[in-house]
Each structure stands twice: as structure tokens, then as C-alpha cells.
Scaffold this motif. Structure first.
Motif, short mmCIF file in Angstrom:
data_model
loop_
_atom_site.label_atom_id
_atom_site.label_comp_id
_atom_site.label_asym_id
_atom_site.label_seq_id
_atom_site.Cartn_x
_atom_site.Cartn_y
_atom_site.Cartn_z
N ASP A 24 22.03 -10.80 78.68
CA ASP A 24 22.70 -11.38 77.51
C ASP A 24 23.08 -12.84 77.79
O ASP A 24 23.60 -13.14 78.87
CB ASP A 24 23.95 -10.54 77.21
N PRO A 25 22.86 -13.79 76.87
CA PRO A 25 22.21 -13.58 75.57
C PRO A 25 20.69 -13.61 75.71
O PRO A 25 20.15 -14.41 76.47
CB PRO A 25 22.72 -14.77 74.76
N VAL A 26 20.01 -12.75 74.96
CA VAL A 26 18.56 -12.68 75.06
C VAL A 26 17.98 -12.35 73.69
O VAL A 26 18.57 -11.61 72.90
CB VAL A 26 18.14 -11.62 76.10
N GLU A 27 16.82 -12.92 73.41
CA GLU A 27 16.06 -12.60 72.20
C GLU A 27 14.74 -12.00 72.65
O GLU A 27 13.99 -12.63 73.40
CB GLU A 27 15.81 -13.86 71.37
N ILE A 28 14.45 -10.78 72.19
CA ILE A 28 13.23 -10.08 72.57
C ILE A 28 12.20 -10.19 71.45
O ILE A 28 12.49 -9.90 70.29
CB ILE A 28 13.50 -8.59 72.87
N VAL A 29 10.99 -10.59 71.83
CA VAL A 29 9.87 -10.65 70.90
C VAL A 29 8.75 -9.80 71.48
O VAL A 29 8.53 -9.82 72.70
CB VAL A 29 9.39 -12.10 70.69
N GLU A 30 8.03 -9.06 70.62
CA GLU A 30 7.00 -8.13 71.11
C GLU A 30 5.63 -8.45 70.54
O GLU A 30 5.50 -8.91 69.40
CB GLU A 30 7.36 -6.69 70.75
N ALA A 31 4.60 -8.16 71.35
CA ALA A 31 3.21 -8.28 70.91
C ALA A 31 2.41 -7.17 71.58
O ALA A 31 2.70 -6.79 72.72
CB ALA A 31 2.63 -9.64 71.28
N GLU A 32 1.39 -6.65 70.87
CA GLU A 32 0.59 -5.57 71.44
C GLU A 32 -0.85 -5.97 71.70
O GLU A 32 -1.61 -5.21 72.29
CB GLU A 32 0.61 -4.34 70.54
N THR A 33 -1.27 -7.17 71.27
CA THR A 33 -2.63 -7.63 71.50
C THR A 33 -2.60 -9.04 72.08
O THR A 33 -1.59 -9.76 71.96
CB THR A 33 -3.45 -7.64 70.20
N THR A 34 -3.70 -9.47 72.65
CA THR A 34 -3.79 -10.83 73.17
C THR A 34 -3.69 -11.84 72.04
O THR A 34 -3.09 -12.92 72.20
CB THR A 34 -5.10 -11.04 73.95
N HIS A 35 -4.27 -11.50 70.89
CA HIS A 35 -4.23 -12.41 69.74
C HIS A 35 -2.80 -12.62 69.26
O HIS A 35 -2.36 -13.76 69.05
CB HIS A 35 -5.09 -11.84 68.60
N GLN A 36 -2.05 -11.52 69.09
CA GLN A 36 -0.66 -11.62 68.66
C GLN A 36 0.16 -12.39 69.69
O GLN A 36 1.00 -13.23 69.35
CB GLN A 36 -0.06 -10.24 68.46
N ALA A 37 -0.07 -12.06 70.96
CA ALA A 37 0.71 -12.68 72.03
C ALA A 37 0.50 -14.19 72.07
O ALA A 37 1.46 -14.96 72.22
CB ALA A 37 0.33 -12.06 73.37
N MET A 38 -0.74 -14.62 71.94
CA MET A 38 -1.03 -16.06 72.01
C MET A 38 -0.42 -16.78 70.82
O MET A 38 0.13 -17.89 70.97
CB MET A 38 -2.54 -16.28 72.06
N ALA A 39 -0.47 -16.16 69.66
CA ALA A 39 0.12 -16.78 68.47
C ALA A 39 1.63 -16.94 68.63
O ALA A 39 2.21 -17.99 68.32
CB ALA A 39 -0.20 -15.95 67.24
N LEU A 40 2.30 -15.89 69.13
CA LEU A 40 3.75 -15.96 69.33
C LEU A 40 4.11 -16.93 70.44
O LEU A 40 5.12 -17.64 70.36
CB LEU A 40 4.29 -14.56 69.66
N PHE A 41 3.29 -16.96 71.47
CA PHE A 41 3.52 -17.89 72.58
C PHE A 41 3.50 -19.32 72.09
O PHE A 41 4.36 -20.14 72.45
CB PHE A 41 2.46 -17.67 73.66
N ARG A 42 2.52 -19.64 71.25
CA ARG A 42 2.40 -21.01 70.73
C ARG A 42 3.55 -21.35 69.80
O ARG A 42 4.08 -22.47 69.83
CB ARG A 42 1.07 -21.16 70.00
#
Length: 217
Positions: A24-42
Motif C-alpha cells: 500500500d498504496p498500490v494500483e493493480i492492473v491485469e492483462a492475460e495476453t501479450t497484446h493486452q499487456a503491451m498496450a497497457l504497458f505503453r
């Protein structure tokens, strides 16, 4: 702290999220595919990425490389079912700051994420010893050890117990046990089994001549 969890199993992502909520404090973001992960990463530029190796649509290690190419400051912890040193070494070479197997304790994952957030490295303790053994040559190991320590290693390779070694050397059992502890510290291993394996694989090690530059107490 913003953490991106990348795993193709919902229950795993939820479990990691609940665990990391302790930071804490933390914000959790989730992805299940490489495509989703790269988009969220960017888009979100997370402070730390917790990444599995096997993903539904591709390789986590390849995704790690893409993240590091796009942002060399990316801080990634690999959290994988694989506890093999080969995978851990590959992840480190690809730029991961941490590597934790899914069989490790939750405390180790928390520690790995904390260290990654600071830009520091962390490797699962069960794997770290293996890496230490493979990363150094026998000559480098020899240079760290005293004559007596090499002698005890050779006896371990011959299958002698600590009691047998104590009898052979004419010293107390505790003396041999303490020496073995020092050897493990020098080699970077935690388990006696790893120490014996190293001894067997390096039977050719010889004690350095007394008075030589390599002699250590």
C-alpha cells in the motif's frame, strides 16, 4: 505504485493482486495476453510488471524483450511455474530484474517486487544457488576455498558423512559442520544437497600448496 500483472489464468492474477495489495498504496492492473499487456504497458507505464513466461498468445520472455526495447527502464519480475536455472538465466539476460517460481513463498514475490521497484534484482532462493554454481568456473570456486575446505569437499564427493569426515580429520563434528556452512556461503548455496552435487561435479579440485598466493584460511 502501479503494478501490471500479466498471466493468462484469472485465478493466478487475482491471487497475485491480493498478495501485492500489501504494498500500500498500490494500483493493480491485469492483462492475460501479450497484446493486452503491451498496450497497457505503453499507456500506463507501470512501475513494475509481474510477468508469466507462458501466455496464451505468445512468450513472456519475448514480451519482456519488447518492453525493454521500448523502455530500457522497464522493471519486470518473472513469476513462472519453471524453477529451472535455464529459464531464470534467460530471463535475466532478457532484462528481468527478478525471477520467482510459483512454488516459492509469497514473501519472495513481495520481496522481488519491492526490489524491482527500487531498480534492484532478486532471484528465488531455490534458484539463486543453482545460478551461483553455474555462473562460476571450478577455478573461481577453488580460489575462494582454503585447503581444508577443498579437502572436505573431496570427502563429500567420495560419499563420506560429516561424522566420517570428522573422524578422518580428527576434529569435532561441529568443526566440520561449521566449515561446510562457510563453504556454502562462499559458493552461494543454501542446501547441503547442492554442496554435495558441486563436490561430485568437481572431484578434480585440489587444495592449493601451502604458502601459495591462493591459500586462504
Amino acid at each position: 505504485m502501479r503494478i501490471l500483472i500479466v498471466d493468462d489464468h484469472v485465478i493466478v492474477r487475482e491471487g497475485i493482486g491480493r498478495l501485492l495489495a500489501a504494498l500500500d498504496p498500490v494500483e493493480i492492473v491485469e492483462a492475460e495476453t501479450t497484446h493486452q499487456a503491451m498496450a497497457l504497458f505503453r499507456r500506463l507505464k507501470p512501475d513494475v510488471v509481474v510477468l508469466d513466461i507462458n501466455l496464451r498468445d505468445g512468450s513472456g520472455l519475448e514480451l519482456l524483450r519488447r518492453m525493454r526495447q521500448e523502455d530500457p527502464r522497464a522493471r519486470v519480475v518473472i513469476f513462472s511455474m519453471y524453477s529451472d536455472v535455464v529459464y531464470a538465466t534467460s530471463a535475466r539476460r532478457a532484462g528481468a530484474l527478478g525471477y520467482v517460481s510459483k512454488s516459492a513463498s509469497s514473501d519472495q514475490l513481495l520481496l522481488a517486487v519491492r526490489r524491482a521497484a527500487r531498480g534492484d534484482t532478486y532471484v528465488d532462493t531455490a534458484i539463486a544457488g543453482e545460478i551461483a554454481l553455474t555462473a562460476m568456473s571450478p577455478a573461481e570456486h577453488t580460489n575462494q576455498l582454503s585447503n581444508r575446505e577443498v579437502e572436505i569437499l573431496r570427502m563429500l564427493a567420495d560419499g563420506k558423512s560429516l561424522s566420517d569426515i570428522a573422524d578422518t580429520l580428527g576434529v569435532a563434528y561441529k568443526t566440520v559442520a561449521n566449515t561446510c556452512t562457510r563453504i556454502k556461503e562462499k559458493l552461494g548455496v543454501d542446501r547441503t544437497a547442492d554442496l554435495i552435487r558441486f563436490a561430485i561435479e568437481n572431484r578434480h579440485l585440489r587444495a592449493v600448496p601451502l604458502g601459495s598466493a591462493g591459500e586462504k584460511s
